[in-house]
Design a protein around this motif. Structure first.
Motif, mmCIF file in Angstrom:
data_model
loop_
_atom_site.group_PDB
_atom_site.id
_atom_site.type_symbol
_atom_site.label_atom_id
_atom_site.label_comp_id
_atom_site.label_asym_id
_atom_site.label_seq_id
_atom_site.Cartn_x
_atom_site.Cartn_y
_atom_site.Cartn_z
ATOM 1 N N VAL A 1 0.835 -1.201 0.000
ATOM 2 C CA VAL A 1 0.000 0.000 0.000
ATOM 3 C C VAL A 1 0.872 1.254 0.000
ATOM 4 O O VAL A 1 0.626 2.200 -0.753
ATOM 5 N N LEU A 2 1.916 1.253 0.816
ATOM 6 C CA LEU A 2 2.811 2.410 0.863
ATOM 7 C C LEU A 2 3.583 2.568 -0.443
ATOM 8 O O LEU A 2 3.736 3.685 -0.956
ATOM 9 N N SER B 1 1.392 3.951 -3.019
ATOM 10 C CA SER B 1 1.118 5.363 -2.696
ATOM 11 C C SER B 1 2.278 6.243 -3.136
ATOM 12 O O SER B 1 2.078 7.336 -3.666
ATOM 13 N N TYR C 1 -0.410 6.239 -6.854
ATOM 14 C CA TYR C 1 -1.710 5.599 -7.002
ATOM 15 C C TYR C 1 -2.690 6.149 -5.956
ATOM 16 O O TYR C 1 -2.326 6.370 -4.810
ATOM 17 N N THR C 2 -3.938 6.327 -6.364
ATOM 18 C CA THR C 2 -4.984 6.716 -5.422
ATOM 19 C C THR C 2 -5.442 5.485 -4.647
ATOM 20 O O THR C 2 -5.075 4.347 -4.975
ATOM 21 N N MET C 3 -6.288 5.701 -3.644
ATOM 22 C CA MET C 3 -6.782 4.582 -2.856
ATOM 23 C C MET C 3 -7.600 3.626 -3.728
ATOM 24 O O MET C 3 -7.528 2.411 -3.570
ATOM 25 N N ILE D 1 -5.173 1.597 -5.815
ATOM 26 C CA ILE D 1 -4.523 0.570 -5.003
ATOM 27 C C ILE D 1 -5.470 -0.599 -4.759
ATOM 28 O O ILE D 1 -5.071 -1.766 -4.832
ATOM 29 N N ARG E 1 -4.371 1.433 5.566
ATOM 30 C CA ARG E 1 -3.757 2.744 5.803
ATOM 31 C C ARG E 1 -3.877 3.157 7.258
ATOM 32 O O ARG E 1 -2.937 3.716 7.833
ATOM 33 N N ILE F 1 -1.141 9.904 4.790
ATOM 34 C CA ILE F 1 -0.301 9.053 3.953
ATOM 35 C C ILE F 1 1.017 9.730 3.600
ATOM 36 O O ILE F 1 2.046 9.062 3.460
ATOM 37 N N SER F 2 1.023 11.052 3.471
ATOM 38 C CA SER F 2 2.271 11.758 3.168
ATOM 39 C C SER F 2 3.281 11.573 4.294
ATOM 40 O O SER F 2 4.465 11.287 4.050
#
Length: 259
Positions: A206-207, A210, A214-216, A219, A234, A246-247
């Motif tokens: 997922v990370l 990201s 990629y958007t949620m 993903i 997340r 997420i940043s």
């Protein structure tokens, strides 16, 4: 905090203490300095992070990269000229005592590490810098580049990036390739053993996706999972890394080499 150092720095000599004194100057080969500078320049070109090299013998900055993270509007040449005075002029007064504290505590810890292992350790901490009067929280990592035969640091590489916490402190000693680290408690003046969070393969993916932009929803499609499941991934990541979004998670995972 130790009352003996709960004060604003009076001059740059406050940073230089017996624990970081270079005692074997005859071993210092300044003909090799250009090699370290070229390596730091190459690194600075490939990262958004700021880097600079400290010379503990001459008590100045040997190199400062042009990356703007820590320059506070200065040119690299101006920051290099300032040297340690940068911390007096561009760190809030209330945090200068913290820098002195971690300087003493860090070198005390470091000098108890076996000499053969000292290049494998680095210290990480967060503090504010003042850019046009605005406080910016940065993370600072200091790792040895060159040691004398008695294990004293001659040259150190400092890497500066955006902090993932919301306040100053978070003083940590890490060893390369180890999930264990030590966190300094400023109230008890002790180093407490901790362990880095462990991300599952799914959380790492997922990370990674990201980081690639990629958007949620993207993903979820890529992993053949529902957006609700990705949202749970997340949330677990945020909790493990103690971040808010997420940043910050990307910065924390990258800075701590969790991917």
């Amino acid at each position: 905090m130790n009352p003996a150092i709960r004060h604003k720095m009076s001059d740059t000599n406050d940073f230089f203490i017996p624990d970081n004194e270079v005692r074997l100057p005859d071993e210092l080969d300044y003909n090799r300095v250009s090699e370290y500078v070229r390596s730091a320049e190459a690194f600075s070109r490939s990262t958004y992070q700021s880097v600079y090299i400290i010379d503990f013998f001459r008590q100045n900055f040997l190199y400062v990269s042009p990356n703007p993270m820590i320059l506070c509007g200065l040119s690299p040449e101006e920051m290099k000229e300032l040297g340690y005075r940068f911390y007096l002029d561009y760190v809030p007064e209330e945090e200068q005592s913290m820098l002195l504290l971690l300087n003493r505590a860090g070198f005390d810890f470091y000098n108890n590490i076996p000499v053969a292992e000292r290049k494998d350790w680095y210290i990480s901490y967060d503090f504010h810098i003042l850019n046009a009067g605005r406080k910016i929280l940065v993370n600072h990592k200091l790792t040895p580049l060159a040691l004398t035969s008695d294990g004293r640091i001659w040259l150190a590489l400092c890497v500066v990036s955006a902090a993932t916490h919301t306040d100053a402190g978070h003083i940590e000693m890490h060893r390369v390739d180890s999930s264990d680290f030590f966190e300094y408690n400023m109230n008890t003046c002790r180093w407490d053993k901790r362990q880095m969070p462990i991300l599952t393969d799914g959380e790492k993916l997922v990370l990674t996706l990201s980081i690639q932009g990629y958007t949620m929803m993207d993903i979820a499609d890529s992993m053949c999972l529902s957006p609700v499941t990705i949202k749970k991934y997340r949330q677990r990541i945020f909790e493990k890394l103690d971040v808010r979004n997420i940043s910050e998670a990307i910065v924390a995972a990258t800075n701590n080499k969790l991917l």
